[in-house]
Design a protein around this motif. Structure first.
Motif, PDB file in Angstrom:
ATOM      1  N   PHE A  92       1.016  -1.361  -0.070  1.00 12.90           N
ATOM      2  CA  PHE A  92       0.069   0.030   0.058  1.00 12.90           C
ATOM      3  C   PHE A  92       0.777   1.267   0.039  1.00 12.90           C
ATOM      4  N   ILE A  93       0.887   1.948  -1.035  1.00  9.75           N
ATOM      5  CA  ILE A  93       1.859   3.042  -1.304  1.00  9.75           C
ATOM      6  C   ILE A  93       1.122   4.405  -1.166  1.00  9.75           C
ATOM      7  N   GLY A  94       2.018   5.245  -0.679  1.00  3.95           N
ATOM      8  CA  GLY A  94       1.964   6.725  -0.458  1.00  3.95           C
ATOM      9  C   GLY A  94       2.633   7.255  -1.598  1.00  3.95           C
ATOM     10  N   THR A  95       1.949   7.355  -2.834  1.00  2.00           N
ATOM     11  CA  THR A  95       2.368   7.713  -4.035  1.00  2.00           C
ATOM     12  C   THR A  95       2.472   9.232  -4.335  1.00  2.00           C
ATOM     13  N   HIS A  96       3.092   9.942  -5.274  1.00  2.00           N
ATOM     14  CA  HIS A  96       3.148  10.991  -5.825  1.00  2.00           C
ATOM     15  C   HIS A  96       3.162  11.082  -7.248  1.00  2.00           C
ATOM     16  N   GLN A  97       2.950   9.866  -7.811  1.00  2.00           N
ATOM     17  CA  GLN A  97       2.762   9.622  -9.471  1.00  2.00           C
ATOM     18  C   GLN A  97       1.501  10.350  -9.691  1.00  2.00           C
ATOM     19  N   PRO A  98       1.564  11.380 -10.729  1.00  2.00           N
ATOM     20  CA  PRO A  98       0.221  11.949 -11.341  1.00  2.00           C
ATOM     21  C   PRO A  98      -0.381  11.326 -12.360  1.00  2.00           C
ATOM     22  N   ALA A  99       0.255  10.861 -13.167  1.00  2.00           N
ATOM     23  CA  ALA A  99      -0.358  10.119 -14.506  1.00  2.00           C
ATOM     24  C   ALA A  99       0.573   8.944 -14.973  1.00  2.00           C
ATOM     25  N   ILE A 100       0.198   8.103 -15.607  1.00  2.00           N
ATOM     26  CA  ILE A 100       0.830   6.893 -16.113  1.00  2.00           C
ATOM     27  C   ILE A 100       2.197   7.344 -16.895  1.00  2.00           C
ATOM     28  N   TYR A 107       8.293   8.383  -2.722  1.00  2.00           N
ATOM     29  CA  TYR A 107       7.117   7.400  -1.954  1.00  2.00           C
ATOM     30  C   TYR A 107       7.406   6.609  -1.055  1.00  2.00           C
ATOM     31  N   VAL A 108       6.640   6.041  -0.316  1.00  2.00           N
ATOM     32  CA  VAL A 108       6.758   4.954   0.761  1.00  2.00           C
ATOM     33  C   VAL A 108       5.650   3.962   0.680  1.00  2.00           C
ATOM     34  N   THR A 109       6.181   2.672   0.968  1.00  2.00           N
ATOM     35  CA  THR A 109       5.182   1.485   0.852  1.00  2.00           C
ATOM     36  C   THR A 109       5.300   0.503   2.166  1.00  2.00           C
ATOM     37  N   LEU A 110       3.926   0.358   2.566  1.00  2.00           N
ATOM     38  CA  LEU A 110       3.849  -0.623   3.631  1.00  2.00           C
ATOM     39  C   LEU A 110       3.047  -1.953   3.325  1.00  2.00           C
ATOM     40  N   MET A 111       3.305  -2.976   3.853  1.00  2.00           N
ATOM     41  CA  MET A 111       2.697  -4.377   3.529  1.00  2.00           C
ATOM     42  C   MET A 111       2.427  -5.087   4.814  1.00  2.00           C
ATOM     43  N   PRO A 112       1.380  -5.497   5.142  1.00  2.00           N
ATOM     44  CA  PRO A 112       1.041  -6.458   6.195  1.00  2.00           C
ATOM     45  C   PRO A 112       1.482  -7.972   5.712  1.00  2.00           C
ATOM     46  N   GLU A 113       2.306  -8.610   6.700  1.00  2.00           N
ATOM     47  CA  GLU A 113       2.967  -9.726   6.492  1.00  2.00           C
ATOM     48  C   GLU A 113       2.401 -10.761   7.433  1.00  2.00           C
ATOM     49  N   HIS A 196       7.224   3.690  18.960  1.00  2.00           N
ATOM     50  CA  HIS A 196       6.623   2.737  18.226  1.00  2.00           C
ATOM     51  C   HIS A 196       6.636   3.185  16.681  1.00  2.00           C
ATOM     52  N   GLU A 197       7.783   3.869  16.216  1.00  2.00           N
ATOM     53  CA  GLU A 197       7.912   4.497  15.193  1.00  2.00           C
ATOM     54  C   GLU A 197       8.801   3.914  14.046  1.00  2.00           C
ATOM     55  N   ILE A 198       8.804   4.115  13.003  1.00  2.00           N
ATOM     56  CA  ILE A 198       9.741   3.556  11.715  1.00  2.00           C
ATOM     57  C   ILE A 198       9.831   5.195  10.920  1.00  2.00           C
ATOM     58  N   ARG A 199      10.961   5.751  10.684  1.00  3.01           N
ATOM     59  CA  ARG A 199      11.370   6.969  10.089  1.00  3.01           C
ATOM     60  C   ARG A 199      12.274   6.609   9.097  1.00  3.01           C
ATOM     61  N   GLY A 200      12.154   7.647   8.094  1.00  4.77           N
ATOM     62  CA  GLY A 200      13.245   7.258   6.999  1.00  4.77           C
ATOM     63  C   GLY A 200      12.835   8.455   5.834  1.00  4.77           C
ATOM     64  N   TYR A 201      13.742   8.066   4.692  1.00  3.30           N
ATOM     65  CA  TYR A 201      13.552   8.918   3.539  1.00  3.30           C
ATOM     66  C   TYR A 201      13.969   8.002   2.343  1.00  3.30           C
ATOM     67  N   ASN A 202      13.326   8.739   1.102  1.00  2.00           N
ATOM     68  CA  ASN A 202      13.350   8.097  -0.185  1.00  2.00           C
ATOM     69  C   ASN A 202      13.734   9.059  -1.185  1.00  2.00           C
ATOM     70  N   PRO A 203      14.967   9.195  -1.638  1.00  2.00           N
ATOM     71  CA  PRO A 203      15.146  10.409  -2.685  1.00  2.00           C
ATOM     72  C   PRO A 203      15.133  10.014  -3.936  1.00  2.00           C
ATOM     73  N   ASP A 204      14.137   8.903  -4.436  1.00  2.00           N
ATOM     74  CA  ASP A 204      13.943   8.668  -5.721  1.00  2.00           C
ATOM     75  C   ASP A 204      13.092   9.669  -6.408  1.00  2.00           C
ATOM     76  N   ARG A 205      13.573  10.107  -7.558  1.00  2.00           N
ATOM     77  CA  ARG A 205      12.726  11.113  -8.542  1.00  2.00           C
ATOM     78  C   ARG A 205      12.834  10.056  -9.842  1.00  2.00           C
ATOM     79  N   GLN A 206      11.609   9.622 -10.262  1.00  2.00           N
ATOM     80  CA  GLN A 206      11.778   8.673 -11.532  1.00  2.00           C
ATOM     81  C   GLN A 206      11.766   9.432 -12.691  1.00  2.00           C
ATOM     82  N   ASP A 207      11.637  10.747 -12.891  1.00  2.00           N
ATOM     83  CA  ASP A 207      11.853  11.384 -13.949  1.00  2.00           C
ATOM     84  C   ASP A 207      13.067  12.574 -13.803  1.00  2.00           C
ATOM     85  N   ALA A 208      13.929  12.262 -13.246  1.00  2.00           N
ATOM     86  CA  ALA A 208      14.982  13.240 -12.904  1.00  2.00           C
ATOM     87  C   ALA A 208      15.918  13.469 -13.984  1.00  2.00           C
TER      88      ALA A 208
END
Length: 751
Positions: A92-100, A107-113, A196-208
């Protein structure tokens, strides 16, 4: 039809009996009684390759900074994170992709396992069925299968935060993966057991690679706060898992995994703050927007927000399918441009610094200047001043207003159509931005060539180039057109930038620059230099004045698609073609020959062109046919890419009965309303009501019209007339009439 499928999905999910405490996925009734109940986010999510809607079942606020969606495939440029054909969910992704056709960033992704960490998408994915899924703008829920055991996932959101709830089988080995980065992306993650936290960062810009700016400070920060304490925790980098006392890791493909005690069978709740400013700001966003643990209350508040916004329109006389299409289209139109500021501050992807103020990004301007932006002036007028100001801030910080920020310059598409957004806002009376500052920005677009202008061909999506602005402007200033033997896409650019010059002229006039107004208005007529009278088409020219190949110089179109590209001077183009009768014949050939491609934006105004040729009844028939053929309430219900609301904005306007062929004019051309009645609720308690007596699928032709009780005999209505409130009444019939057939536009004439 999706109507039965959509209701079956709702009924199926509500009827689920799980091996977990039986709490309802959504407390709301399945009855479709409020505007948001008619939204089906699955519309536009089905297709092969990239030439389909590319939409996602996004859970978000209107214009929300971070959108939340199930991840059924690894998204990238040309791949959306969700496709209706997929059968497994990877997260389940927190996304900023506006169009295909654009990329994601930060972005950041969570998944129950169950049964321990599985970090790879193909290893962690779980099977699901659409009958076990509910998608609405205010909440998403799905039940997934893990070797016969079922996990329920639910999401809701605020402007900058996501709120997720996972229900596992009781007494299971349950955990949640937080993926910070993917392979090849260097990021950071840390676990704070005490909080009870997880913190971090993701510097990916797919259109860079598509823009000139490197942005070393860019990061998508996140703070994931869990309601329950961790039973165990670990971090990973690639295939290396670091359990126990290892609570942080920096590197490629990093993430964290935490497990929980589910003996009591209670859901695991996670709140995710996102930021482009800092970890501290992500934490602050959480504190401001999710101060407590109330998933159902947060979801109910978001539902109310969407109902207030979608409730701008009340419609009568629509079929069930039309209601789904209309309100889903309005939902799509209210997603972009995306909020980029965070409670009074914003990170700028144009100077790589943090500033005070309000900001927006993800403007698909080549697409959206045509109708999406016009729709926002009606349905979100409270946002327009800040949206224009954001473009001006981008110009201050990066040198130019952008054409497709994602979140920085990408050099995608042609023209400087931000000029149109500025001109339209001024023409419609928006005064909450600096008009003189705006004129300086649009004048630069029209007068300053990009760096290295004559040393490049300026191909679309060419990587590592300076900001493109008006590619080939150096030649245009000398020749009056962009030559095909010097610059790619030259004919389309010449024609579209003639409209941009018209927009600049309007801003010049509004700001008291009369000489500039006359100059740019005259320049807006340069599109005529590409008209080849021997062929009856626009055609690219070479630097020596010779005609290039008829197939050369176009952007996502051809000589048919770009014949009427001078949106500001359709009357002038009609004159070039020999007058209304000859222009009608040409336009008939355009449609009858299969040249109209409604799946792409340059064709969007074509159905309305008969209004300019003395045949408004042909417009009425054409736009009705396009609305029926190009849209449906199915997962394949958008013909072509949605493009940040533009496809949907066309439908919404057409349903109302008018469309902005020339946005900078603040006027709309009248078509054929789809419904018997629409009430548009405007600021200040005003209402504009459109009625269509005798309207039906066969009664598509306007027999007569009145505006506020007075006869309306022209196929034009102004923005000022609409926002003042009142009534536009049509009488419809099954056969063409001569209503408004005597109207003729005046060609633009240089002062």
């Amino acid at each position: 039809m999706i109507t039965s499928n959509f209701r079956a999905r709702l009924a199926g999910v509500f009827a689920l009996t799980l091996a977990v405490p039986a709490t309802p996925l959504f407390a709301a009734s399945t009855a479709q009684t409020t505007p948001v109940d008619w939204v089906d986010p699955h519309i536009g999510t089905a297709g092969i390759g990239s030439e389909y809607g590319g939409t996602m079942p996004l859970v978000t606020t209107p214009f929300g900074m971070t959108n939340w969606t199930p991840l059924t495939r690894q998204n990238r440029v040309s791949v959306s994170p969700y496709n209706d054909a997929d059968t497994h969910i990877q997260g389940f992704i927190g996304t900023h992709q506006p169009a295909i056709w654009m990329g994601d960033y930060g972005y950041v992704t969570l998944m129950p396992e169950l049964d321990g960490l599985k970090y790879a998408p193909e290893a962690r994915q779980l099977k699901f069925s659409h009958k076990d899924e509910v998608a609405t703008p205010y909440g998403y829920a799905v039940t997934m299968d893990s070797d016969g055991r079922r996990i329920r996932a639910e999401m809701t959101a605020t402007d900058h935060c996501g709120y997720l709830r996972f229900t596992f089988p009781a007494k299971s080995n349950a955990g949640v993966l937080v993926e910070a980065t993917r392979p090849g992306i260097h990021g950071y993650v840390e676990v704070d057991v005490r909080r009870h936290e997880i913190r971090g960062y993701n510097p990916d810009r797919q259109d860079a690679d598509l823009g000139p700016l490197k942005l070393p400070n860019f990061k998508g920060y996140f703070v994931v706060r869990f309601r329950q304490p961790f039973k165990a925790q670990s971090v990973y980098q690639g295939v290396l898992v670091r359990p126990g006392n290892h609570t942080q890791v920096e590197g490629d493909n990093v993430g964290a995994y935490v497990s929980f005690d589910t003996a009591a069978g209670q859901p695991i709740e996670a709140q995710v703050g996102t930021s482009f400013i800092s970890l501290a700001q992500a934490q602050a966003n959480l504190g401001a927007e999710l101060p407590g643990w109330d998933f159902d209350g947060t979801r109910a508040a978001l539902k109310a927000t969407w109902n207030r916004k979608l409730g701008i329109f009340d419609i009568d006389g629509a079929t069930t399918a039309q209601r789904h299409i209309f309100y889903t289209g309005l939902y799509h139109a209210l997603l972009y441009p995306r909020l980029a500021s965070e409670h009074g501050r914003y990170y700028s992807a144009f100077d790589d610094q943090v500033h005070q103020g309000v900001s927006y990004t993800d403007y698909s301007i080549w697409d959206t200047f045509r109708a999406e932006n016009s729709l926002l002036t009606l349905v979100a007028p409270e946002r327009i001043d800040d949206m224009v100001t954001a473009l001006l801030q981008d110009a201050d910080e990066g040198g130019w207003m952008p054409k497709w920020p994602n979140p920085s310059y990408t050099n995608i598409m042609i023209g400087t159509h931000a000029d149109s957004l500025v001109a339209e806002a001024i023409a419609k009376g928006f005064k909450g931005f600096d008009w003189q500052r705006a004129y300086a920005a649009v004048r630069k677009d029209a007068t300053v060539p990009p760096d290295g202008d004559t040393t490049r061909r300026w191909f679309d999506r060419e990587p590592h180039t300076p900001y493109e602005a008006r590619a080939g402007l150096t030649y245009a200033l000398k020749l009056g057109y962009i030559p095909a033997d010097k610059v790619a896409e030259s004919a389309s650019s010449t024609l579209e930038e003639a409209y941009d010059d018209y927009a600049v002229a309007q801003v010049a006039k509004a700001t008291g620059h009369e000489q500039d107004y006359a100059h740019f208005l005259e320049r807006s007529l340069d599109y005529r230099k590409l008209f080849n009278p021997a062929r009856g088409f626009m055609q690219a020219r070479n630097a020596d004045g010779s005609w290039a190949s008829p197939d050369e110089g176009w952007t996502e179109g051809d000589q048919w698609v770009y014949l009427f590209a001078a949106l500001h001077d359709i009357g002038g183009t009609v004159a070039l073609l020999g007058g209304p009768a000859a222009a009608q014949t040409k336009l008939d050939a355009h449609f009858d020959g299969g040249h109209n491609h409604h799946d792409n934006e340059p064709s969007h105004h074509y159905g309305y062109l008969y209004d300019f040729m003395g045949a408004p009844w042909k417009t009425q028939a054409r736009v009705r046919a396009i609305a029926a053929d190009a849209y449906s309430d199915t997962p394949t219900g958008i013909l072509g890419n949605e493009d940040c609301g533009q496809m949907s904005a066309w439908y919404v306007f057409t349903a109302l009965g008018f469309y902005p062929v020339n946005p900078a004019s603040a006027e709309y051309m009248i078509g054929s309303p789809l419904f018997s009645r629409v009430a548009v609720h405007l600021p200040g308690g005003r209402t504009f009501t459109i009625t269509a007596k005798n309207n039906s699928a066969t009664n598509v032709y306007i027999q007569s019209a009145t505006l506020n009780g007075k006869p309306l005999d022209v196929p034009v209505i102004s923005h000022a007339q609409i926002v003042a409130g009142g009534t536009l009444d049509f009488v419809m019939g099954p056969r063409p009439s001569r209503w408004a057939a005597g109207w003729r536009p005046r060609p633009v004439a240089a002062d």
